[in-house]
Design a protein around this motif. Structure first.
Motif, PDB file in Angstrom:
ATOM      1  N   GLU B  15       0.831  -1.203   0.000  1.00 38.60           N
ATOM      2  CA  GLU B  15       0.000   0.000   0.000  1.00 38.60           C
ATOM      3  C   GLU B  15       0.869   1.259   0.000  1.00 38.60           C
ATOM      4  O   GLU B  15       1.902   1.316   0.659  1.00 38.60           O
ATOM      5  CB  GLU B  15      -0.899  -0.022   1.237  1.00 38.60           C
ATOM      6  N   GLY B  16       0.446   2.260  -0.738  1.00 34.89           N
ATOM      7  CA  GLY B  16       1.132   3.537  -0.769  1.00 34.89           C
ATOM      8  C   GLY B  16       2.084   3.724  -1.940  1.00 34.89           C
ATOM      9  O   GLY B  16       2.476   4.850  -2.241  1.00 34.89           O
ATOM     10  N   GLU B  17       2.429   2.642  -2.596  1.00 34.61           N
ATOM     11  CA  GLU B  17       3.340   2.760  -3.740  1.00 34.61           C
ATOM     12  C   GLU B  17       2.647   3.384  -4.945  1.00 34.61           C
ATOM     13  O   GLU B  17       1.460   3.192  -5.166  1.00 34.61           O
ATOM     14  CB  GLU B  17       3.860   1.379  -4.145  1.00 34.61           C
ATOM     15  N   ASN B  18       3.448   4.114  -5.722  1.00 36.13           N
ATOM     16  CA  ASN B  18       3.016   4.556  -7.045  1.00 36.13           C
ATOM     17  C   ASN B  18       3.357   3.447  -8.025  1.00 36.13           C
ATOM     18  O   ASN B  18       4.415   2.825  -7.919  1.00 36.13           O
ATOM     19  CB  ASN B  18       3.731   5.847  -7.446  1.00 36.13           C
ATOM     20  N   LEU B  19       2.483   3.184  -8.961  1.00 35.94           N
ATOM     21  CA  LEU B  19       2.753   2.076  -9.883  1.00 35.94           C
ATOM     22  C   LEU B  19       2.303   2.408 -11.292  1.00 35.94           C
ATOM     23  O   LEU B  19       1.473   3.300 -11.519  1.00 35.94           O
ATOM     24  CB  LEU B  19       2.089   0.795  -9.381  1.00 35.94           C
ATOM     25  N   VAL B  20       2.874   1.667 -12.239  1.00 37.99           N
ATOM     26  CA  VAL B  20       2.589   1.862 -13.658  1.00 37.99           C
ATOM     27  C   VAL B  20       2.202   0.536 -14.282  1.00 37.99           C
ATOM     28  O   VAL B  20       2.910  -0.462 -14.126  1.00 37.99           O
ATOM     29  CB  VAL B  20       3.821   2.440 -14.386  1.00 37.99           C
ATOM     30  N   LEU B  21       1.080   0.539 -14.978  1.00 39.98           N
ATOM     31  CA  LEU B  21       0.647  -0.625 -15.749  1.00 39.98           C
ATOM     32  C   LEU B  21       0.865  -0.310 -17.230  1.00 39.98           C
ATOM     33  O   LEU B  21       0.595   0.813 -17.672  1.00 39.98           O
ATOM     34  CB  LEU B  21      -0.832  -0.923 -15.489  1.00 39.98           C
ATOM     35  N   ASN B  22       1.332  -1.305 -17.962  1.00 37.70           N
ATOM     36  CA  ASN B  22       1.709  -1.097 -19.350  1.00 37.70           C
ATOM     37  C   ASN B  22       0.769  -1.763 -20.337  1.00 37.70           C
ATOM     38  O   ASN B  22       0.249  -2.856 -20.078  1.00 37.70           O
ATOM     39  CB  ASN B  22       3.122  -1.647 -19.584  1.00 37.70           C
ATOM     40  N   CYS B  23       0.593  -1.112 -21.471  1.00 39.06           N
ATOM     41  CA  CYS B  23      -0.227  -1.633 -22.564  1.00 39.06           C
ATOM     42  C   CYS B  23       0.485  -1.295 -23.868  1.00 39.06           C
ATOM     43  O   CYS B  23       0.905  -0.145 -24.065  1.00 39.06           O
ATOM     44  CB  CYS B  23      -1.608  -0.981 -22.531  1.00 39.06           C
ATOM     45  N   SER B  24       0.652  -2.293 -24.733  1.00 40.36           N
ATOM     46  CA  SER B  24       1.241  -2.029 -26.039  1.00 40.36           C
ATOM     47  C   SER B  24       0.310  -2.520 -27.137  1.00 40.36           C
ATOM     48  O   SER B  24      -0.451  -3.475 -26.933  1.00 40.36           O
ATOM     49  CB  SER B  24       2.611  -2.694 -26.157  1.00 40.36           C
ATOM     50  N   PHE B  25       0.346  -1.867 -28.287  1.00 43.09           N
ATOM     51  CA  PHE B  25      -0.526  -2.225 -29.401  1.00 43.09           C
ATOM     52  C   PHE B  25       0.264  -2.177 -30.703  1.00 43.09           C
ATOM     53  O   PHE B  25       1.266  -1.462 -30.825  1.00 43.09           O
ATOM     54  CB  PHE B  25      -1.767  -1.314 -29.458  1.00 43.09           C
ATOM     55  N   THR B  26      -0.194  -2.967 -31.669  1.00 42.98           N
ATOM     56  CA  THR B  26       0.626  -3.240 -32.844  1.00 42.98           C
ATOM     57  C   THR B  26       0.471  -2.223 -33.972  1.00 42.98           C
ATOM     58  O   THR B  26       1.361  -2.110 -34.806  1.00 42.98           O
ATOM     59  CB  THR B  26       0.289  -4.631 -33.410  1.00 42.98           C
ATOM     60  N   ASP B  27      -0.634  -1.522 -34.052  1.00 42.39           N
ATOM     61  CA  ASP B  27      -0.924  -0.613 -35.165  1.00 42.39           C
ATOM     62  C   ASP B  27      -1.173   0.773 -34.581  1.00 42.39           C
ATOM     63  O   ASP B  27      -2.083   0.954 -33.774  1.00 42.39           O
ATOM     64  CB  ASP B  27      -2.153  -1.122 -35.926  1.00 42.39           C
ATOM     65  N   SER B  28      -0.376   1.747 -34.980  1.00 48.64           N
ATOM     66  CA  SER B  28      -0.475   3.074 -34.362  1.00 48.64           C
ATOM     67  C   SER B  28      -1.682   3.888 -34.831  1.00 48.64           C
ATOM     68  O   SER B  28      -1.975   4.934 -34.267  1.00 48.64           O
ATOM     69  CB  SER B  28       0.805   3.864 -34.645  1.00 48.64           C
ATOM     70  N   ALA B  29      -2.397   3.430 -35.841  1.00 54.51           N
ATOM     71  CA  ALA B  29      -3.528   4.193 -36.392  1.00 54.51           C
ATOM     72  C   ALA B  29      -4.807   3.953 -35.582  1.00 54.51           C
ATOM     73  O   ALA B  29      -5.833   3.547 -36.133  1.00 54.51           O
ATOM     74  CB  ALA B  29      -3.750   3.808 -37.850  1.00 54.51           C
ATOM     75  N   ILE B  30      -4.736   4.250 -34.302  1.00 60.10           N
ATOM     76  CA  ILE B  30      -5.886   3.990 -33.437  1.00 60.10           C
ATOM     77  C   ILE B  30      -6.868   5.149 -33.472  1.00 60.10           C
ATOM     78  O   ILE B  30      -6.513   6.283 -33.815  1.00 60.10           O
ATOM     79  CB  ILE B  30      -5.447   3.722 -31.980  1.00 60.10           C
ATOM     80  N   TYR B  31      -8.108   4.861 -33.089  1.00 62.99           N
ATOM     81  CA  TYR B  31      -9.120   5.894 -32.953  1.00 62.99           C
ATOM     82  C   TYR B  31      -9.142   6.385 -31.508  1.00 62.99           C
ATOM     83  O   TYR B  31      -9.153   7.567 -31.243  1.00 62.99           O
ATOM     84  CB  TYR B  31     -10.481   5.337 -33.363  1.00 62.99           C
ATOM     85  N   ASN B  32      -9.164   5.444 -30.571  1.00 63.33           N
ATOM     86  CA  ASN B  32      -8.991   5.796 -29.166  1.00 63.33           C
ATOM     87  C   ASN B  32      -8.586   4.569 -28.369  1.00 63.33           C
ATOM     88  O   ASN B  32      -8.535   3.455 -28.901  1.00 63.33           O
ATOM     89  CB  ASN B  32     -10.239   6.470 -28.574  1.00 63.33           C
ATOM     90  N   LEU B  33      -8.280   4.785 -27.091  1.00 64.81           N
ATOM     91  CA  LEU B  33      -7.831   3.707 -26.205  1.00 64.81           C
ATOM     92  C   LEU B  33      -8.509   3.913 -24.865  1.00 64.81           C
ATOM     93  O   LEU B  33      -8.635   5.054 -24.395  1.00 64.81           O
ATOM     94  CB  LEU B  33      -6.313   3.731 -26.071  1.00 64.81           C
TER      95      LEU B  33
END
Lengths: 113, 113
Positions: B15-33
């Motif tokens: 508890e109390g830690e700052n954390l980062v969750l990662n997401c990667s995608f293969t095609d940069s032509a996205i509409y939204n995420l």
């Protein structure tokens, strides 16, 4: 403030039986979707309806049919259930283009024995 | 093929830690995420929606960033709490017409008191 309502919440079917999963939304959204969620595989799109009167296949449509009954309701039918269709099924709705995000139902947990 | 990947599959922090969750995608032509939260046995709750023209979105202790050129999004959770324990799902929309989402497999977060 019901949002997206799915029925039933739980169901056990025998192989070969048929059933219809019901979904209704009260947000006046144009688009509706059916997803299935399996362990380790995330959510996968079964069918979607971009607007009333239209339906299209998603990533895993085999063994399923859908009906967009009206703007509020979008049902998913299993004509002859198979054990591979054991999963959690989620219905969702959104405005066109998803600019404002999705709203999901609470899911139907289906077991086919 | 358009794919979304989330690593790690599971994460445990005090508890109390700052954390980062990662997401990667293969095609940069996205509409939204979108980032969603899913509690055990429940449906999905939308946390943050980032349009393709945006670099980040913030809601309370949550901040989501988007870097289309590298095909990455991160969800930053500040000062984590046990109530943040859940599965976090990243989903990409590559189609403005249909709103179809492709989901990652999720990261299950446990925040220990």
């Amino acid at each position: 403030n019901a949002g997206v309502t799915q029925t039933p919440k739980f169901q056990v079917l025998k192989t070969g039986q048929s059933m219809t999963l019901q979904c209704a939304q009260d947000m006046n959204h144009n688009s509706m979707y059916w997803y299935r969620q399996d362990p380790g595989m995330g959510l996968r799109l079964i069918y979607y309806s971009a607007s009333e009167g239209t339906t299209d296949k998603g990533e895993v449509p085999n063994g399923y049919n859908v009906s967009r009954l009206n703007k509020r309701e979008f049902s998913l039918r299993l004509e002859s259930a198979a054990p591979s269709q054991t999963s959690v099924y989620f219905c969702a709705s959104s405005e066109n283009g998803v600019r404002y995000g999705y709203t999901f139902g609470s899911g139907t947990r289906l077991t086919v024995v | 093929k358009q794919e979304v990947t989330q690593i790690p599959a599971a994460l445990s922090v005090p508890e109390g830690e700052n954390l980062v969750l990662n997401c990667s995608f293969t095609d940069s032509a996205i509409y939204n995420l979108q980032w969603f939260r899913q509690d055990p046995g429940k449906g999905l709750t939308s946390l943050l929606l980032i349009q393709s023209s945006q670099r980040e979105q913030t809601s309370g202790r949550l901040n989501a960033s988007l870097d289309k050129s590298s095909g990455r999004s991160t969800l930053y959770i500040a000062a984590s709490q046990p109530g943040d324990s859940a599965t976090y799902l990243c989903a990409v929309n590559w189609s403005s017409n249909t709103g179809k989402l492709i989901f990652g497999q999720g990261t299950t977060l446990q925040v220990k008191p």
